[in-house]
Design a protein around this motif. Structure first.
Motif, PDB file in Angstrom:
ATOM      1  N   LYS A  23       0.830  -1.207   0.000  1.00 17.70           N
ATOM      2  CA  LYS A  23       0.000   0.000   0.000  1.00 17.70           C
ATOM      3  C   LYS A  23       0.867   1.261   0.000  1.00 17.70           C
ATOM      4  O   LYS A  23       0.607   2.204  -0.764  1.00 17.70           O
ATOM      5  N   LEU A  24       1.902   1.263   0.865  1.00 20.74           N
ATOM      6  CA  LEU A  24       2.789   2.419   0.919  1.00 20.74           C
ATOM      7  C   LEU A  24       3.592   2.569  -0.370  1.00 20.74           C
ATOM      8  O   LEU A  24       3.786   3.676  -0.871  1.00 20.74           O
ATOM      9  N   LEU A  25       4.059   1.447  -0.886  1.00 18.28           N
ATOM     10  CA  LEU A  25       4.835   1.462  -2.118  1.00 18.28           C
ATOM     11  C   LEU A  25       4.029   2.092  -3.253  1.00 18.28           C
ATOM     12  O   LEU A  25       4.512   2.981  -3.965  1.00 18.28           O
ATOM     13  N   ASN A  26       2.791   1.665  -3.402  1.00 22.78           N
ATOM     14  CA  ASN A  26       1.931   2.208  -4.459  1.00 22.78           C
ATOM     15  C   ASN A  26       1.598   3.681  -4.223  1.00 22.78           C
ATOM     16  O   ASN A  26       1.533   4.468  -5.169  1.00 22.78           O
ATOM     17  N   TYR A  27       1.393   4.040  -2.967  1.00 22.79           N
ATOM     18  CA  TYR A  27       1.113   5.441  -2.626  1.00 22.79           C
ATOM     19  C   TYR A  27       2.301   6.326  -3.015  1.00 22.79           C
ATOM     20  O   TYR A  27       2.119   7.353  -3.686  1.00 22.79           O
ATOM     21  N   ILE A  28       3.497   5.937  -2.617  1.00 26.09           N
ATOM     22  CA  ILE A  28       4.691   6.723  -2.919  1.00 26.09           C
ATOM     23  C   ILE A  28       4.936   6.744  -4.431  1.00 26.09           C
ATOM     24  O   ILE A  28       5.284   7.773  -4.998  1.00 26.09           O
ATOM     25  N   TYR A  29       4.733   5.605  -5.080  1.00 28.45           N
ATOM     26  CA  TYR A  29       4.916   5.565  -6.536  1.00 28.45           C
ATOM     27  C   TYR A  29       3.947   6.530  -7.225  1.00 28.45           C
ATOM     28  O   TYR A  29       4.313   7.215  -8.178  1.00 28.45           O
ATOM     29  N   SER A  30       2.718   6.589  -6.743  1.00 28.98           N
ATOM     30  CA  SER A  30       1.738   7.491  -7.352  1.00 28.98           C
ATOM     31  C   SER A  30       2.162   8.952  -7.238  1.00 28.98           C
ATOM     32  O   SER A  30       1.807   9.779  -8.073  1.00 28.98           O
ATOM     33  N   LYS A  31       2.953   9.255  -6.218  1.00 32.33           N
ATOM     34  CA  LYS A  31       3.427  10.631  -6.023  1.00 32.33           C
ATOM     35  C   LYS A  31       4.705  10.922  -6.800  1.00 32.33           C
ATOM     36  O   LYS A  31       4.971  12.059  -7.158  1.00 32.33           O
ATOM     37  N   THR A  32       5.540   9.890  -7.037  1.00 30.41           N
ATOM     38  CA  THR A  32       6.869  10.119  -7.614  1.00 30.41           C
ATOM     39  C   THR A  32       7.055   9.568  -9.020  1.00 30.41           C
ATOM     40  O   THR A  32       7.961  10.011  -9.719  1.00 30.41           O
ATOM     41  N   GLN A  33       6.273   8.572  -9.385  1.00 31.57           N
ATOM     42  CA  GLN A  33       6.439   7.856 -10.652  1.00 31.57           C
ATOM     43  C   GLN A  33       7.829   7.222 -10.756  1.00 31.57           C
ATOM     44  O   GLN A  33       8.376   7.074 -11.844  1.00 31.57           O
ATOM     45  N   SER A  34       8.400   6.875  -9.613  1.00 33.07           N
ATOM     46  CA  SER A  34       9.715   6.230  -9.569  1.00 33.07           C
ATOM     47  C   SER A  34       9.630   5.035  -8.632  1.00 33.07           C
ATOM     48  O   SER A  34       9.443   5.208  -7.421  1.00 33.07           O
ATOM     49  N   TRP A  35       9.778   3.826  -9.197  1.00 34.36           N
ATOM     50  CA  TRP A  35       9.740   2.632  -8.353  1.00 34.36           C
ATOM     51  C   TRP A  35      10.931   2.615  -7.400  1.00 34.36           C
ATOM     52  O   TRP A  35      10.813   2.180  -6.258  1.00 34.36           O
ATOM     53  N   PHE A  36      12.080   3.075  -7.872  1.00 31.89           N
ATOM     54  CA  PHE A  36      13.261   3.105  -7.014  1.00 31.89           C
ATOM     55  C   PHE A  36      13.017   3.990  -5.791  1.00 31.89           C
ATOM     56  O   PHE A  36      13.235   3.578  -4.661  1.00 31.89           O
TER      57      PHE A  36
END
Length: 180
Positions: A23-36
């Motif tokens: 959930k956190l990973l997807n949330y952060i990805y949605s904000k940054t567009q960076s999986w890393f």
């Protein structure tokens, strides 16, 4: 669950990690567009939760606390990146001879390498230093540390992967700064 984590229960922490990591990973990805960056910030979030478990608010849902930690961690990481980009822009605007530029780049790379090595677990750090910095063979390292050659190889592989991740964000910033 919060009480258990606060008391240092690693099993309870593991359950929260398993449930909220995606959930956190997807949330952060949605904000940054960076999986890393999303993976880094998510890991930082859980590290902060564990390190500061004594300050967990038992009256506030774990989800709320995790997302607050993630949000502030993301802001911190973005600030670090922005500071680095600003420094690179300022530096790129200065006229520097290529010889001086090469020396500065080499010094920066060495500094980053040292920081990356310092973040390794102790055994991996020791094996990587003996192998790549001091130039010893895997066989020699295995004998000195009383471990198998395969173990030495595994630690070196993991160290290189860890350093690649560490350098990746720097490379992405430089590419974005100079090539876009």
């Amino acid at each position: 669950m919060l009480r258990k984590i606060k008391a240092g229960d690693e099993v309870a922490f593991g359950k929260v990690y398993q449930e909220y990591f995606p959930k956190l990973l997807n949330y952060i990805y949605s904000k940054t567009q960076s999986w890393f960056l999303a993976e880094e910030v998510t890991q930082i979030t859980f590290v902060k939760l564990w390190k500061n478990r004594s300050r967990i608010n038992e009256d506030l849902a774990i989800e709320i606390q995790l997302f607050r930690i993630a949000k502030t961690s993301l802001i911190d990481e973005i600030r670090k990146q922005n500071n680095l980009i600003a420094a690179l822009r300022e530096f790129s605007q200065q006229e520097v001879s290529s010889g001086v530029w090469d020396q500065i780049q080499l010094k920066e790379i060495n500094t980053m390498l040292q920081k990356g090595i310092e973040q390794m677990p102790p055994v991996r750090k020791q094996i990587f230093t003996l192998s790549r910095i001091e130039g010893y063979s895997n066989k020699y390292i295995a004998e000195e540390l009383s471990i198998s050659i395969k173990t030495v190889e595994k630690h070196i592989t993991l160290a290189i992967k860890q350093l690649r991740k560490y350098f990746l964000i720097f490379i992405l910033i430089v590419q974005k700064l100079f090539f876009y």
